[in-house]
Design an enzyme around this catalytic site. Structure first.
Site, mmCIF file in Angstrom:
data_model
loop_
_atom_site.group_PDB
_atom_site.id
_atom_site.type_symbol
_atom_site.label_atom_id
_atom_site.label_comp_id
_atom_site.label_asym_id
_atom_site.label_seq_id
_atom_site.Cartn_x
_atom_site.Cartn_y
_atom_site.Cartn_z
ATOM 1 N N TYR A 51 3.010 4.901 9.559
ATOM 2 C CA TYR A 51 2.824 5.056 8.113
ATOM 3 C C TYR A 51 3.442 6.365 7.621
ATOM 4 O O TYR A 51 4.193 6.392 6.641
ATOM 5 C CB TYR A 51 1.334 5.014 7.781
ATOM 6 C CG TYR A 51 1.023 5.253 6.319
ATOM 7 C CD1 TYR A 51 1.204 4.240 5.381
ATOM 8 C CD2 TYR A 51 0.561 6.494 5.870
ATOM 9 C CE1 TYR A 51 0.929 4.456 4.035
ATOM 10 C CE2 TYR A 51 0.283 6.719 4.539
ATOM 11 C CZ TYR A 51 0.463 5.698 3.623
ATOM 12 O OH TYR A 51 0.195 5.919 2.297
ATOM 13 N N SER A 66 -0.744 -5.374 -8.223
ATOM 14 C CA SER A 66 -1.866 -6.310 -8.120
ATOM 15 C C SER A 66 -3.193 -5.621 -7.832
ATOM 16 O O SER A 66 -4.256 -6.217 -7.983
ATOM 17 C CB SER A 66 -1.583 -7.366 -7.054
ATOM 18 O OG SER A 66 -1.290 -6.760 -5.815
ATOM 19 N N GLY A 99 3.719 -3.466 -6.591
ATOM 20 C CA GLY A 99 2.383 -3.255 -6.049
ATOM 21 C C GLY A 99 1.330 -3.181 -7.135
ATOM 22 O O GLY A 99 0.315 -2.494 -6.994
#
Length: 247
Positions: free
Chosen positions: A154, A20, A18
């Site tokens: 989530y 980016s 992750g």
């Protein structure tokens, strides 16, 4: 005066998924400043190249892969060197009421936030890519224990990753490999802005925090550095909340 620095990451090779954008990018940049060689993972090569451009000079690598694609993950793991640290940061948010959840939504959230890092971790262990004495950090969330409307999928995915990490810490302890979680409250990233909430609402809400602000990627990165470094050599199986005082 000595150069004593228990938080140094010099000589360590660290994988950040992750990487980016957001917290992952912040952790990668901060760790490079502490001397680490960074392996950058994400789905978007151009964004990873943007992260790479912000790292301190070093022999860093970009290894793009979609963590829900097992063939791509296997290729990535095979290509990477042995690791001294791993930060599992890849993830997505989701805001859907329980009565509106679908199989597609549940699968998407769990595949990326739970199944992806778990199967990546399995492959890293299978291919013996983790050095003795390494440190593994999962970016979880305070949402796992702080229920809020619309965040059921989530929150469940983050609770699952914390439970998994607790078991992993016991299994890897004989090799002195440490496993810990970081559970942030709200952090200013594109993820929360794209979650269907107006930015002005978020700015108003952060005033409810005792420290009167949300976190930043650097706030989380500095805690990750501690967990990845020798300074936390007696810490494993922990889930650290970082919240600006919020409960």
């Amino acid at each position: 005066m000595t150069d004593y620095n228990p938080f140094s990451l010099t000589g360590k090779v660290i994988l950040v998924t992750g990487a980016s954008s957001g917290i992952g990018r912040g952790i990668a940049i901060a760790c490079s400043k502490m001397g680490a060689t960074i392996i950058l993972n994400g789905r978007d090569r151009k964004k990873l190249e943007a992260t790479l451009g912000q790292l301190e000079d070093g022999e860093h690598q970009i290894l793009p892969a979609d963590l829900t694609d097992q063939s791509a993950v296997k290729k990535m793991v095979t290509a990477m060197p042995p690791l001294d640290g791993i930060v599992h940061c890849a993830g997505i948010g989701n805001r859907t009421l329980c009565r509106q959840l679908s199989e597609e939504i549940v699968s998407s959230v769990m595949d990326i936030n739970f199944k992806g890092p778990v199967l990546l971790q399995q492959m890293l262990l299978e291919q013996k890519k983790i050095n003795k004495g390494a440190s593994i950090v999962f970016i979880a969330s305070m949402a796992s224990a702080s229920p809020s409307i619309g965040h059921a999928a989530y929150s469940a995915s983050k609770g699952a990753i914390i439970s998994y990490a607790n078991c992993l810490s016991l299994e890897l302890a004989p090799r002195k490999i440490r496993v810990n979680c970081i559970s942030p409250a709200m952090v200013w990233t594109d993820l929360i802005i794209q979650d269907g909430v107006d930015e002005e609402q978020l700015k108003a809400d952060e005033q409810n925090y005792p420290l009167k602000r949300y976190g930043t990627p650097d706030d989380i990165a500095h805690l990750a550095i501690y967990l990845l470094s020798g300074a936390s050599s007696w810490m494993t199986g922990s889930n650290i909340k970082i919240s600006g005082g919020a409960n």
